[in-house]
Scaffold this motif. Structure first.
Motif, PDB file in Angstrom:
ATOM      1  N   LEU A   1       6.021  11.404   1.033  1.00 47.20           N
ATOM      2  CA  LEU A   1       5.479  10.308   0.222  1.00 47.20           C
ATOM      3  C   LEU A   1       5.481   8.992   0.996  1.00 47.20           C
ATOM      4  CD1 LEU A   1       7.185  11.003  -3.222  1.00 47.20           C
ATOM      5  CD2 LEU A   1       4.940  11.746  -2.419  1.00 47.20           C
ATOM      6  N   LEU A   2       6.379   8.850   1.927  1.00 49.84           N
ATOM      7  CA  LEU A   2       6.400   7.676   2.790  1.00 49.84           C
ATOM      8  C   LEU A   2       5.406   7.852   3.937  1.00 49.84           C
ATOM      9  CD1 LEU A   2       7.862   4.963   3.616  1.00 49.84           C
ATOM     10  CD2 LEU A   2       9.239   6.402   5.125  1.00 49.84           C
TER      11      LEU A   2
ATOM     12  N   PHE B   1       0.834  -1.197   0.000  1.00 51.46           N
ATOM     13  CA  PHE B   1       0.000   0.000   0.000  1.00 51.46           C
ATOM     14  C   PHE B   1       0.871   1.251   0.000  1.00 51.46           C
ATOM     15  CE2 PHE B   1      -2.224   3.408   2.251  1.00 51.46           C
ATOM     16  CZ  PHE B   1      -3.442   3.447   1.577  1.00 51.46           C
ATOM     17  N   THR B   2       1.868   1.271   0.865  1.00 53.37           N
ATOM     18  CA  THR B   2       2.759   2.434   0.966  1.00 53.37           C
ATOM     19  C   THR B   2       3.542   2.644  -0.324  1.00 53.37           C
ATOM     20  OG1 THR B   2       2.933   2.162   3.356  1.00 53.37           O
ATOM     21  CG2 THR B   2       4.689   3.422   2.280  1.00 53.37           C
ATOM     22  N   ALA B   3       4.046   1.582  -0.910  1.00 53.46           N
ATOM     23  CA  ALA B   3       4.806   1.698  -2.163  1.00 53.46           C
ATOM     24  C   ALA B   3       3.921   2.237  -3.280  1.00 53.46           C
ATOM     25  CB  ALA B   3       5.390   0.342  -2.551  1.00 53.46           C
ATOM     26  N   ALA B   4       2.711   1.702  -3.415  1.00 55.75           N
ATOM     27  CA  ALA B   4       1.814   2.125  -4.495  1.00 55.75           C
ATOM     28  C   ALA B   4       1.296   3.542  -4.288  1.00 55.75           C
ATOM     29  CB  ALA B   4       0.645   1.142  -4.614  1.00 55.75           C
ATOM     30  N   VAL B   5       0.783   3.821  -3.106  1.00 52.93           N
ATOM     31  CA  VAL B   5       0.219   5.149  -2.843  1.00 52.93           C
ATOM     32  C   VAL B   5       1.319   6.201  -2.813  1.00 52.93           C
ATOM     33  CG1 VAL B   5      -1.087   6.550  -1.180  1.00 52.93           C
ATOM     34  CG2 VAL B   5      -1.824   4.217  -1.708  1.00 52.93           C
ATOM     35  N   GLY B   6       2.470   5.866  -2.248  1.00 51.53           N
ATOM     36  CA  GLY B   6       3.590   6.805  -2.240  1.00 51.53           C
ATOM     37  C   GLY B   6       4.020   7.183  -3.644  1.00 51.53           C
ATOM     38  N   ALA B   7       4.053   6.212  -4.549  1.00 50.37           N
ATOM     39  CA  ALA B   7       4.398   6.494  -5.951  1.00 50.37           C
ATOM     40  C   ALA B   7       3.362   7.417  -6.583  1.00 50.37           C
ATOM     41  CB  ALA B   7       4.514   5.190  -6.737  1.00 50.37           C
ATOM     42  N   LEU B   8       2.095   7.161  -6.312  1.00 51.57           N
ATOM     43  CA  LEU B   8       1.037   8.020  -6.877  1.00 51.57           C
ATOM     44  C   LEU B   8       1.091   9.430  -6.305  1.00 51.57           C
ATOM     45  CD1 LEU B   8      -1.997   5.569  -6.943  1.00 51.57           C
ATOM     46  CD2 LEU B   8      -0.697   6.449  -8.900  1.00 51.57           C
TER      47      LEU B   8
ATOM     48  N   ALA C   1      13.164   2.272   2.810  1.00 47.84           N
ATOM     49  CA  ALA C   1      12.568   2.979   3.948  1.00 47.84           C
ATOM     50  C   ALA C   1      11.175   2.434   4.264  1.00 47.84           C
ATOM     51  CB  ALA C   1      12.506   4.482   3.666  1.00 47.84           C
ATOM     52  N   ALA C   2      10.374   2.164   3.236  1.00 45.97           N
ATOM     53  CA  ALA C   2       9.037   1.599   3.450  1.00 45.97           C
ATOM     54  C   ALA C   2       9.139   0.217   4.079  1.00 45.97           C
ATOM     55  CB  ALA C   2       8.268   1.549   2.135  1.00 45.97           C
TER      56      ALA C   2
ATOM     57  N   PHE D   1      -2.137   6.673   6.788  1.00 46.56           N
ATOM     58  CA  PHE D   1      -3.486   6.244   6.420  1.00 46.56           C
ATOM     59  C   PHE D   1      -3.661   4.735   6.604  1.00 46.56           C
ATOM     60  CE2 PHE D   1      -3.346  10.167   3.642  1.00 46.56           C
ATOM     61  CZ  PHE D   1      -4.045  10.934   4.557  1.00 46.56           C
ATOM     62  N   PHE D   2      -2.635   3.972   6.282  1.00 50.52           N
ATOM     63  CA  PHE D   2      -2.725   2.524   6.488  1.00 50.52           C
ATOM     64  C   PHE D   2      -2.794   2.202   7.980  1.00 50.52           C
ATOM     65  CE2 PHE D   2      -1.277  -1.871   6.751  1.00 50.52           C
ATOM     66  CZ  PHE D   2      -2.108  -2.455   5.797  1.00 50.52           C
ATOM     67  N   SER D   3      -2.154   3.008   8.801  1.00 50.70           N
ATOM     68  CA  SER D   3      -2.175   2.795  10.251  1.00 50.70           C
ATOM     69  C   SER D   3      -3.587   2.896  10.803  1.00 50.70           C
ATOM     70  CB  SER D   3      -1.276   3.809  10.957  1.00 50.70           C
ATOM     71  OG  SER D   3       0.049   3.657  10.542  1.00 50.70           O
ATOM     72  N   VAL D   4      -4.362   3.824  10.277  1.00 49.59           N
ATOM     73  CA  VAL D   4      -5.750   3.966  10.724  1.00 49.59           C
ATOM     74  C   VAL D   4      -6.508   2.664  10.476  1.00 49.59           C
ATOM     75  CG1 VAL D   4      -7.928   5.188  10.331  1.00 49.59           C
ATOM     76  CG2 VAL D   4      -5.763   6.461  10.382  1.00 49.59           C
ATOM     77  N   ILE D   5      -6.334   2.115   9.287  1.00 52.89           N
ATOM     78  CA  ILE D   5      -6.997   0.857   8.942  1.00 52.89           C
ATOM     79  C   ILE D   5      -6.481  -0.267   9.837  1.00 52.89           C
ATOM     80  CG2 ILE D   5      -7.282  -0.867   7.112  1.00 52.89           C
ATOM     81  CD1 ILE D   5      -6.902   1.534   5.118  1.00 52.89           C
TER      82      ILE D   5
END
Length: 179
Positions: free
Chosen positions: A52-53, A15-22, A116-117, A59-63
């Motif tokens: 970006l990281l 999730f972090t890799a994909a959303v960070g890239a976007l 880092a991610a 946001f993923f932490s909330v989930i």
């Protein structure tokens, strides 16, 4: 339980890799909106790449807290520790390799981001797996660290310090580009 946690951490990394890239592109794609500026990279500074990281992790932490919070009472303190580790790695690795080689490469910048991610979720996994104490004060401290970082990333996008970490190496400017 360990396998479930490992799947959550792998999902967080993806999730972090994909959303960070976007998020690298959403500010430009939005036409420069203030909302996109708060969460996306507005220039090529190291600080904006750290953002970006941070925001995908946040946001993923909330989930993740909603689904794992009961089983892992130290989830917020573990995530804060992992997040800080990942955020420290970005400038450390970037400035180290560019200092050694005197230049940067896109593939290396992407590798720094992915390392880092991975570090965020590896530290998180190790702390959650060990079930390090999750006392209330640690959870509150973890939550405060995450919210403080969110505030700083947004604040310093609009009012960046005039320091190298916030300087766009392409334009030499700080913060949001003026058109």
């Amino acid at each position: 339980m360990k396998k479930r946690l490992l799947l959550w951490e792998a999902a967080g990394f993806l999730f972090t890799a994909a959303v960070g890239a976007l998020l690298h592109f959403t500010y430009d794609w939005s036409g420069g909106t203030v909302l996109a500026a708060a969460f996306s990279a507005v220039n090529e500074s190291t600080w904006e790449h750290m953002k970006l990281l941070f925001f995908p992790v946040f946001f993923f932490s909330v989930i993740q807290v909603c689904f794992l919070g009961r089983n892992y009472p130290n989830v917020l303190s573990a995530r804060a520790a992992g997040t800080l580790a990942g955020l420290v790695l970005i400038p450390t690795l970037f400035y180290t390799y560019t200092g050694v080689f005197g230049r940067h490469w896109l593939w290396a910048d992407i590798a720094v981001f992915l390392i880092a991610a991975a570090a965020v979720y590896a530290v998180d996994f190790l702390l959650l797996e060990r079930r390090c104490p999750g006392g209330l004060w640690r959870q509150v401290a973890g939550l405060l660290v995450l919210w403080l970082l969110a505030f700083l990333f947004i604040c310093f996008t609009f009012r960046p310090p005039q320091l190298p970490l916030w300087q766009d190496p392409v334009t030499g400017l700080y913060g949001i580009p003026v058109s």
